[in-house]
Write a protein that holds these residues in place. Structure first.
Motif, short mmCIF file in Angstrom:
data_model
loop_
_atom_site.label_atom_id
_atom_site.label_comp_id
_atom_site.label_asym_id
_atom_site.label_seq_id
_atom_site.Cartn_x
_atom_site.Cartn_y
_atom_site.Cartn_z
N TRP A 70 0.83 -1.20 0.00
CA TRP A 70 0.00 0.00 0.00
C TRP A 70 0.87 1.25 0.00
O TRP A 70 0.64 2.17 -0.77
N PHE A 71 1.88 1.28 0.85
CA PHE A 71 2.76 2.45 0.92
C PHE A 71 3.51 2.62 -0.41
O PHE A 71 3.69 3.74 -0.88
N ARG A 72 3.91 1.53 -1.00
CA ARG A 72 4.59 1.59 -2.31
C ARG A 72 3.63 2.09 -3.38
O ARG A 72 3.99 2.91 -4.21
N PHE A 73 2.39 1.60 -3.35
CA PHE A 73 1.37 2.05 -4.31
C PHE A 73 1.13 3.55 -4.18
O PHE A 73 1.08 4.27 -5.19
N LEU A 74 0.98 4.04 -2.95
CA LEU A 74 0.77 5.48 -2.75
C LEU A 74 1.94 6.29 -3.29
O LEU A 74 1.73 7.33 -3.91
N ALA A 75 3.15 5.82 -3.04
CA ALA A 75 4.34 6.54 -3.51
C ALA A 75 4.40 6.60 -5.03
O ALA A 75 4.73 7.64 -5.60
N LYS A 81 6.83 13.62 -2.34
CA LYS A 81 7.22 14.87 -1.68
C LYS A 81 6.13 15.93 -1.78
O LYS A 81 5.41 16.00 -2.77
N GLY A 82 6.07 16.75 -0.74
CA GLY A 82 5.18 17.91 -0.75
C GLY A 82 3.97 17.75 0.14
O GLY A 82 3.52 16.63 0.42
N SER A 83 3.44 18.87 0.57
CA SER A 83 2.29 18.86 1.47
C SER A 83 1.02 18.38 0.77
O SER A 83 0.21 17.65 1.37
N ALA A 84 0.83 18.73 -0.49
CA ALA A 84 -0.35 18.27 -1.23
C ALA A 84 -0.31 16.75 -1.40
O ALA A 84 -1.34 16.08 -1.26
N VAL A 85 0.86 16.22 -1.67
CA VAL A 85 1.03 14.77 -1.80
C VAL A 85 0.70 14.10 -0.47
O VAL A 85 -0.04 13.10 -0.43
N ALA A 86 1.22 14.62 0.62
CA ALA A 86 0.95 14.04 1.95
C ALA A 86 -0.54 14.07 2.26
O ALA A 86 -1.09 13.07 2.76
#
Length: 179
Positions: A70-75, A81-86
């Motif tokens: 899941w974390f890999r998929f999100l990345a 990077k960035g606040s919008a991405v987070a």
């Protein structure tokens, strides 16, 4: 100490799913032991090791691998990077992944406990909403920090380290008898 950290990094980069699954399993097992000793006030000799092994096995066969992917998929789909991405990652994590993963987790745990489908449904009805409310009190802020600051390869380690407390809560909550 730096040799140990470097060795961990090498192993993590070479075998990410395996390493993250093992660390998840260890921390879930420890969470169950904490639930039994701290919350349920059992002595070390009274710990239900089968329950601990069952909870820990969920870490290695389900939670660790699924969360790592899941974390890999999100990345890869949203970025790193960035606040919008987070913010986008937190929204997807909390609105899509967390509710679904909790249903799968509770169903799998009840299956490992050899509960009938009817018992599993009762257990989910009794626990799911409370667990999700607790989830939304804890995880959005942690995940925002995690997705904004922590490199992708170390995000699950941070989550599982903090999740020691979460796993303690889940182990206690899911082990309670349902009337």
């Amino acid at each position: 100490m730096s040799k140990l950290i470097n060795a961990y990094r090498r192993i993590l980069h070479t075998y990410p799913i395996i390493v993250q699954s093992i660390q998840t399993s260890m921390l879930m097992s420890l969470g169950d032991i904490c639930a039994q000793t701290i919350i349920e006030r059992k002595n070390l000799g009274e710990i239900n090791l089968i329950r601990t092994a069952r909870f820990g096995s969920l870490g290695i066969i389900l939670v660790g691998p699924v969360c790592a992917q899941w974390f890999r998929f999100l990345a890869t789909t949203i970025g790193t990077k960035g606040s919008a991405v987070a913010l986008k990652k937190v929204a997807m994590d909390q609105l899509l992944f967390a509710p679904c993963m909790m249903l799968v987790f509770l169903t799998t745990l009840n299956t490992l406990e050899r509960k009938s489908w009817e018992e599993t449904q009762r257990h989910i009805k009794a626990n799911y909403v409370d667990i999700m409310i607790a989830n939304y009190k804890v995880w959005p802020a942690i995940q925002l920090i995690n997705f904004y600051i922590i490199p992708t390869y170390y995000q699950l380690l941070l989550v599982q380290s903090i999740a020691l407390f979460w796993n303690t809560y889940l182990a206690w909550k899911t082990a309670r008898k349902i009337d």
